[in-house]
Design a protein around this motif. Structure first.
Motif, PDB file in Angstrom:
ATOM      1  N   ILE A 157      14.976  -0.668  17.901  1.00 32.91           N
ATOM      2  CA  ILE A 157      14.069  -0.972  16.791  1.00 32.91           C
ATOM      3  C   ILE A 157      13.430   0.286  16.214  1.00 32.91           C
ATOM      4  O   ILE A 157      12.981   0.297  15.063  1.00 32.91           O
ATOM      5  CB  ILE A 157      12.960  -1.957  17.245  1.00 32.91           C
ATOM      6  N   TRP A 158      13.418   1.374  16.977  1.00 36.19           N
ATOM      7  CA  TRP A 158      12.754   2.572  16.477  1.00 36.19           C
ATOM      8  C   TRP A 158      13.526   3.209  15.336  1.00 36.19           C
ATOM      9  O   TRP A 158      12.947   3.981  14.548  1.00 36.19           O
ATOM     10  CB  TRP A 158      12.507   3.556  17.622  1.00 36.19           C
ATOM     11  N   GLY A 159      14.813   2.900  15.193  1.00 37.58           N
ATOM     12  CA  GLY A 159      15.518   3.335  13.997  1.00 37.58           C
ATOM     13  C   GLY A 159      14.930   2.674  12.761  1.00 37.58           C
ATOM     14  O   GLY A 159      14.631   3.333  11.754  1.00 37.58           O
ATOM     15  N   LEU A 160      14.738   1.350  12.824  1.00 39.25           N
ATOM     16  CA  LEU A 160      14.113   0.631  11.715  1.00 39.25           C
ATOM     17  C   LEU A 160      12.643   1.006  11.570  1.00 39.25           C
ATOM     18  O   LEU A 160      12.114   1.069  10.462  1.00 39.25           O
ATOM     19  CB  LEU A 160      14.240  -0.879  11.940  1.00 39.25           C
ATOM     20  N   TRP A 161      11.985   1.227  12.687  1.00 36.84           N
ATOM     21  CA  TRP A 161      10.575   1.613  12.652  1.00 36.84           C
ATOM     22  C   TRP A 161      10.432   2.908  11.850  1.00 36.84           C
ATOM     23  O   TRP A 161       9.507   3.058  11.040  1.00 36.84           O
ATOM     24  CB  TRP A 161      10.052   1.806  14.074  1.00 36.84           C
ATOM     25  N   GLY A 162      11.374   3.840  12.057  1.00 36.23           N
ATOM     26  CA  GLY A 162      11.359   5.076  11.280  1.00 36.23           C
ATOM     27  C   GLY A 162      11.570   4.818   9.797  1.00 36.23           C
ATOM     28  O   GLY A 162      10.963   5.482   8.944  1.00 36.23           O
ATOM     29  N   SER A 163      12.435   3.842   9.467  1.00 37.70           N
ATOM     30  CA  SER A 163      12.664   3.493   8.069  1.00 37.70           C
ATOM     31  C   SER A 163      11.370   3.017   7.411  1.00 37.70           C
ATOM     32  O   SER A 163      11.013   3.457   6.313  1.00 37.70           O
ATOM     33  CB  SER A 163      13.730   2.402   7.960  1.00 37.70           C
ATOM     34  N   VAL A 164      10.688   2.105   8.080  1.00 39.68           N
ATOM     35  CA  VAL A 164       9.453   1.570   7.510  1.00 39.68           C
ATOM     36  C   VAL A 164       8.356   2.634   7.486  1.00 39.68           C
ATOM     37  O   VAL A 164       7.557   2.701   6.547  1.00 39.68           O
ATOM     38  CB  VAL A 164       8.989   0.324   8.296  1.00 39.68           C
ATOM     39  N   LEU A 165       8.326   3.497   8.513  1.00 44.87           N
ATOM     40  CA  LEU A 165       7.362   4.591   8.494  1.00 44.87           C
ATOM     41  C   LEU A 165       7.605   5.494   7.291  1.00 44.87           C
ATOM     42  O   LEU A 165       6.651   5.932   6.626  1.00 44.87           O
ATOM     43  CB  LEU A 165       7.457   5.411   9.785  1.00 44.87           C
ATOM     44  N   GLY A 166       8.876   5.774   6.976  1.00 42.38           N
ATOM     45  CA  GLY A 166       9.186   6.578   5.800  1.00 42.38           C
ATOM     46  C   GLY A 166       8.710   5.902   4.530  1.00 42.38           C
ATOM     47  O   GLY A 166       8.120   6.547   3.646  1.00 42.38           O
ATOM     48  N   MET A 167       8.936   4.594   4.426  1.00 42.65           N
ATOM     49  CA  MET A 167       8.464   3.858   3.257  1.00 42.65           C
ATOM     50  C   MET A 167       6.941   3.842   3.211  1.00 42.65           C
ATOM     51  O   MET A 167       6.332   3.948   2.138  1.00 42.65           O
ATOM     52  CB  MET A 167       9.002   2.433   3.271  1.00 42.65           C
ATOM     53  N   LEU A 168       6.325   3.691   4.380  1.00 44.93           N
ATOM     54  CA  LEU A 168       4.866   3.680   4.444  1.00 44.93           C
ATOM     55  C   LEU A 168       4.301   5.028   4.009  1.00 44.93           C
ATOM     56  O   LEU A 168       3.303   5.092   3.268  1.00 44.93           O
ATOM     57  CB  LEU A 168       4.417   3.352   5.868  1.00 44.93           C
TER      58      LEU A 168
END
Length: 433
Positions: A157-168
């Motif tokens: 999930i940390w791959g997706l977590w990084g995606s959302v962090l980038g968007m955030l």
């Protein structure tokens, strides 16, 4: 999984492995978020028209172009991951993604160089799409293969977590700019600053990823693409379909709807970005929880539950968002956020577990990028067209999002086996990615 970097070096820590897996996704989605959030300004400066909607559609058309070529990037980087190793593919992708991001900051506008400006934007989006094509899938394979059994969901999930962090980060920085600069300053140069700062994320990614050691060189099939589309085609189609709901939902909610609440609801740019930042922060909190839950109860319940909620809730959630009341908008966005978090909690590890080991990198990258690029990445453009034809009513967009949820639900319910509780066939000298 890793060779020691030098004599006396130690195996990378769990924290470093997780950060290495997520940092490239931060870079990728920081760029895409900025483009989506500043789509109105980009449309005006690079796709000028007397009709503002036409300019916006032009900007989102260039955005979609980058996603259409993502399957090509998935094939290229998937093969690099298969033949050369995960770390090298991940390091190369984060460097290549930085080029179009920083170039956007210095690109002359249509008023300065004419037709060359929109052409350059499209070319940069194509380069970004190819570069990003192997980033997410390579990162989750890297994370899943590094994870203990029964923790692959939490690691992945940390791959997706990084995606959302980038968007955030993109949303938060855009919010900061809109609050501290005048509209004239923001249009003239403020949006460019946000793109230029992407170079710092890229530099961090290179430093982190060069410190995790070398991969063992895998023994892969000589024809991973042919094998994916041939003998392993059922697995390829299954993984593709499981990614459609979250791809469409994600781009509808966190990219297009920021523009929607500004242009249709009449909400200010700063408030729209602030609301979007808040709901993405909630998504970041939900991701580790839903991933942990998928390790406990399985991938299928998460996929089916989230897809069903997206299917039946898309139209009601969009009706809530079609409002000038910030509270109503947030409730609609939170409904989407819960659905996407449930799907994504099971999707990441399922992608890795369902794809046969001999074509894991190439097959997963191609399937994911077809769903992400051709369904998700085109959603802002489709949404802009549907909303324009419906005079601002979001019902047709709701039907589009709901159908994506139905596709993933049917696939998970009737064509997908449970994979959470079985050992993962990992990279070895006699087996390949």
């Amino acid at each position: 999984m890793f060779k020691e970097q030098e004599k006396g070096s130690r195996t990378p820590s769990k924290a470093r492995v997780l950060i290495a897996g997520l940092i490239g996704n931060v870079m990728e989605w920081y760029d895409f978020a900025l483009y989506g959030y500043f789509a109105t300004v980009i449309g005006q400066q690079f796709f000028p028209s007397t009709n503002p909607t036409a300019s916006l559609i032009g900007a989102f058309g260039a955005f979609a172009a980058g996603f259409i070529v993502r399957p090509l990037g998935g094939i290229v980087y998937g093969r690099i991951g298969d033949l050369v190793g995960r770390r090298r593919a991940l390091t190369l992708s984060v460097i290549a993604m930085a080029i179009p991001t920083v170039a956007m900051a210095f690109l002359p506008s249509h008023a300065q160089i004419g037709i060359a400006a929109p052409i350059a934007v499209v070319l940069l989006r194509l380069l970004q799409g190819i570069s990003a094509g192997g980033e997410y899938t390579t990162s989750i394979i890297f994370l899943a293969e590094a994870a203990p059994d029964r923790q692959r969901g939490f690691y992945s999930i940390w791959g997706l977590w990084g995606s959302v962090l980038g968007m955030l980060m993109g949303s938060a920085f855009g919010d900061l700019l809109t609050r501290t600069l005048t509209q004239t300053q923001l249009d003239a140069w403020g949006w460019r600053v946000a793109f230029a700062l992407g170079s710092l994320v890229a530099l961090t990614g290179v430093i982190i990823r060069t410190g995790i050691g070398e991969d063992e060189t895998p023994e892969t099939t000589k024809t991973p693409l042919a094998s994916t589309l041939g003998v392993h085609r059922p697995a390829f189609l299954r993984v593709l379909a499981l990614n459609i709901a979250s791809s469409v939902g994600f781009y509808a909610v966190y990219v297009y709807l920021v523009t929607y609440v500004e242009d249709v609801d009449g909400i200010s740019n700063s408030l729209a970005l602030s609301l979007n930042t808040d709901v993405m922060a909630v998504l970041l909190l939900l991701y580790p929880i839903t991933a942990w839950l998928s390790d406990r109860i399985g991938r299928r319940p998460m996929l089916m539950g989230g897809a069903a909620l997206l299917c039946i809730g898309a139209v009601p959630f969009l009706q809530l968002i079609h409002s000038q009341d910030p509270g109503s908008i947030v409730r609609g966005e939170l409904g989407f956020t819960l659905a996407i978090a449930l799907v994504d909690g099971g999707k990441g590890p399922a992608n890795v577990e369902l794809m046969p080991a001999e074509v894991r990198c190439t097959g997963t990258a191609l399937a994911y990028n077809l769903a992400e690029g051709w369904f998700g990445g085109t959603t802002p453009l489709i949404a802009a067209v549907l909303i324009a034809r419906a005079s601002g009513n979001p019902i047709y967009l709701g039907i589009w999002v709901g159908l994506s949820g139905l596709c993933t639900f049917v696939t998970a319910a009737f064509f997908t086996r449970e994979t959470a509780f079985k050992p993962l066939l990992k990279q070895a000298q006699t087996q390949q990615c």
